[in-house]
Design an enzyme around this catalytic site. Structure first.
Site, PDB file in Angstrom:
ATOM      1  N   VAL A   5      38.255  36.402  39.725  1.00 14.87           N
ATOM      2  CA  VAL A   5      39.398  36.390  40.639  1.00 14.87           C
ATOM      3  C   VAL A   5      39.627  37.821  41.098  1.00 14.87           C
ATOM      4  O   VAL A   5      39.521  38.768  40.312  1.00 14.87           O
ATOM      5  CB  VAL A   5      40.666  35.804  39.971  1.00 14.87           C
ATOM      6  CG1 VAL A   5      41.076  36.593  38.732  1.00 14.87           C
ATOM      7  CG2 VAL A   5      41.825  35.741  40.970  1.00 14.87           C
ATOM      8  N   GLU A  62      33.594  42.372  46.830  1.00 15.59           N
ATOM      9  CA  GLU A  62      33.942  41.019  47.249  1.00 15.59           C
ATOM     10  C   GLU A  62      35.419  40.937  47.631  1.00 15.59           C
ATOM     11  O   GLU A  62      35.799  40.362  48.659  1.00 15.59           O
ATOM     12  CB  GLU A  62      33.632  40.037  46.117  1.00 15.59           C
ATOM     13  CG  GLU A  62      33.876  38.578  46.457  1.00 15.59           C
ATOM     14  CD  GLU A  62      33.580  37.661  45.283  1.00 15.59           C
ATOM     15  OE1 GLU A  62      33.975  36.484  45.358  1.00 15.59           O
ATOM     16  OE2 GLU A  62      32.961  38.118  44.295  1.00 15.59           O
TER      17      GLU A  62
END
Length: 468
Positions: free
Chosen positions: A225, A192
């Site tokens: 994150v 990601e």
């Protein structure tokens, strides 16, 4: 008489004698003929129609000019669909008046842990909008991918697998796009982050340049994150081996003729929504100095429920930051590497690839909602980490009732956690990632590309991979 004898002998030479005499010439002629015969023998007879059908199966009818890709971002806070169109040079082509179709809805797939079919069906309206912008003749050749992120990763048991299988079945039955089982998956956190880095640097025209000309990316999602930036070859060689079960710190990527050593790490449990749970865990049953005074309730995340009551003394940015630092484990985990961020994670070594930092997702959202970004319609803004600290101090000194009028753009469900969210974002940048509070960073929601604004999210990086 002697000549006559020789002539008679030549007339009676055997076949074997002739073959022996001309064997070199015969070999030169026969070998190519044998090879050609063999090829013709093993090749099936094919009509021109058969050949065309084969090509049509491999390429779209308009393959030379346009290619589409449909990417579902199944995040923890909602589902989104992105549709991209590329030309033969992998440059984005407009879809109507925009360079992408972008639609979203709430809640996300992880909100249906016990009803996989309902989770899959929640994508129906997004699928319908995606199919409306892709020409009918192109749909069978258009890849559709679903990347579920941290929200689904955190569900317990076999719930994630059941939801993903339901989505696969849904796409096979309802979609006219080209779907494959391995294109519906829980997206690896590092993947990601890498896709996000590709997306932003692609839109900025940085790919193909030196690593020092690229920008670093911090993407604050709901459940995790990610930080990603290009590092030098020497720093890549110094990268420590990741712990067992963890992804390696450095990925080699070849983009537009250039090799990049990409440092990327995903911190699960430290997306904005997940971090709330980690922060509340620190104080457990006692009051939390990050909760605005006047709120009494609980916080639900990942199937668990946490007490969310304020401290008797109200909220305080200083006290809240102390709790956040404990939740980040900035000092609580031994750093066995040269330099760490938080939780004992190697920081990548820093360098030129990190100097120009683009910060996305919830960082942009909260900054826009509380006025750090002056223009509410802006897609990009230059700010400093200290700006989040100042906004946190303002929010933490406000009770819940006053906050309603002071921060009218904050959703009512997020308002009790505003002090917590802003303090966390400040502390994550400064205490977690070690960024100077005065360093300018770029908040980004969309990036200008060919006079249009494109969503600065990982799906574009995934789409580039899908059509390459």
């Amino acid at each position: 008489m002697e000549k006559q004898l020789k002539r008679n002998r030549g007339q009676h030479d055997s076949v074997s004698d002739v073959i022996q005499r001309y064997r070199g010439v015969l070999l030169i002629i026969s070998v190519p003929l044998l090879l050609i015969s063999f090829v013709l023998f093993v090749m099936p007879a094919r009509s021109p129609a058969d050949s065309m059908e084969s090509l049509n199966r491999k390429f779209s009818p308009d393959f030379g000019s346009k290619r589409y890709a449909v990417i579902f971002d199944a995040g923890s806070s909602g589902s989104r669909v992105h549709v991209f169109c590329f030309d033969k040079n992998l440059d984005l082509v407009q879809i109507g008046n925009e360079l992408e179709l972008f639609e979203q809805l709430k809640p996300g797939l992880s909100s249906y842990p016990k009803d996989p079919k309902a989770a899959a069906n929640s994508l129906a309206s997004l699928l319908e909008k995606a199919e409306a912008v892709v020409p009918a003749e192109m749909r069978p050749y258009t890849p559709v991918k679903v990347g579920a992120t941290a929200g689904l990763r955190q569900l317990e048991g076999d719930a994630p697998d059941k939801i993903l299988q339901a989505v696969r079945d849904f796409l096979k039955k309802k979609s006219n796009f080209n779907s494959r089982s391995d294109w519906v998956t829980v997206l690896d956190g590092n993947q990601e982050g890498a896709y996000q880095w590709v997306t932003i640097n692609y839109l900025l025209g940085k790919l193909g340049k030196e690593y020092s000309d690229t920008v670093g990316v911090v993407d604050l999602g709901g459940g995790s994150v990610q930080m990603a930036y290009a590092i030098s070859e020497s720093d890549a060689q110094k990268a420590p081996k990741a712990s067992k079960g963890e992804d390696r710190y450095v990925q080699d990527m070849y983009l537009k003729g250039k090799k990049y050593h990409l440092y990327v790490h995903s911190y699960l449990h430290y997306g904005l929504l997940a971090a709330r749970a980690e922060i509340l865990k620190v104080t457990e049953k006692s009051g939390n100095p990050c909760i605005l005074a006047g709120h009494q309730g609980s916080y639900k995340y990942g199937g668990a429920v946490y007490s969310a009551s304020p401290s008797p003394y109200g909220s305080s940015m200083t006290s809240c930051r102390d709790v956040v630092i404990k939740a980040l484990k900035v000092n609580g985990s031994a750093c066995t590497h040269m330099k760490c961020t938080f939780g004992g994670v190697w920081n990548g070594g820093g360098g030129n690839g990190q100097k120009n930092l683009f910060v996305a997702s919830f960082f942009f959202d909260r900054a826009s909602e509380v006025g750090i970004v002056a223009d509410p319609n802006a897609a990009v803004a230059k700010v400093r980490p200290v700006d989040f600290g100042s906004a946190a101090s303002s929010a933490c000194s406000t009770g819940l009732e006053d906050a309603k009028s002071k921060f009218p753009r904050i959703d009512a469900n997020n308002l009790p956690y505003l002090c917590m969210d802003l303090t966390y974002e400040f502390s994550l940048l400064v205490d977690g990632f070690g960024i100077d509070p005065q360093q300018y960073i770029t908040l980004v929601k969309k990036v200008k590309y060919q006079n249009s604004l494109v969503e600065a999210a990982w799906p574009l990086g995934s789409a580039i991979e899908a059509v390459s």
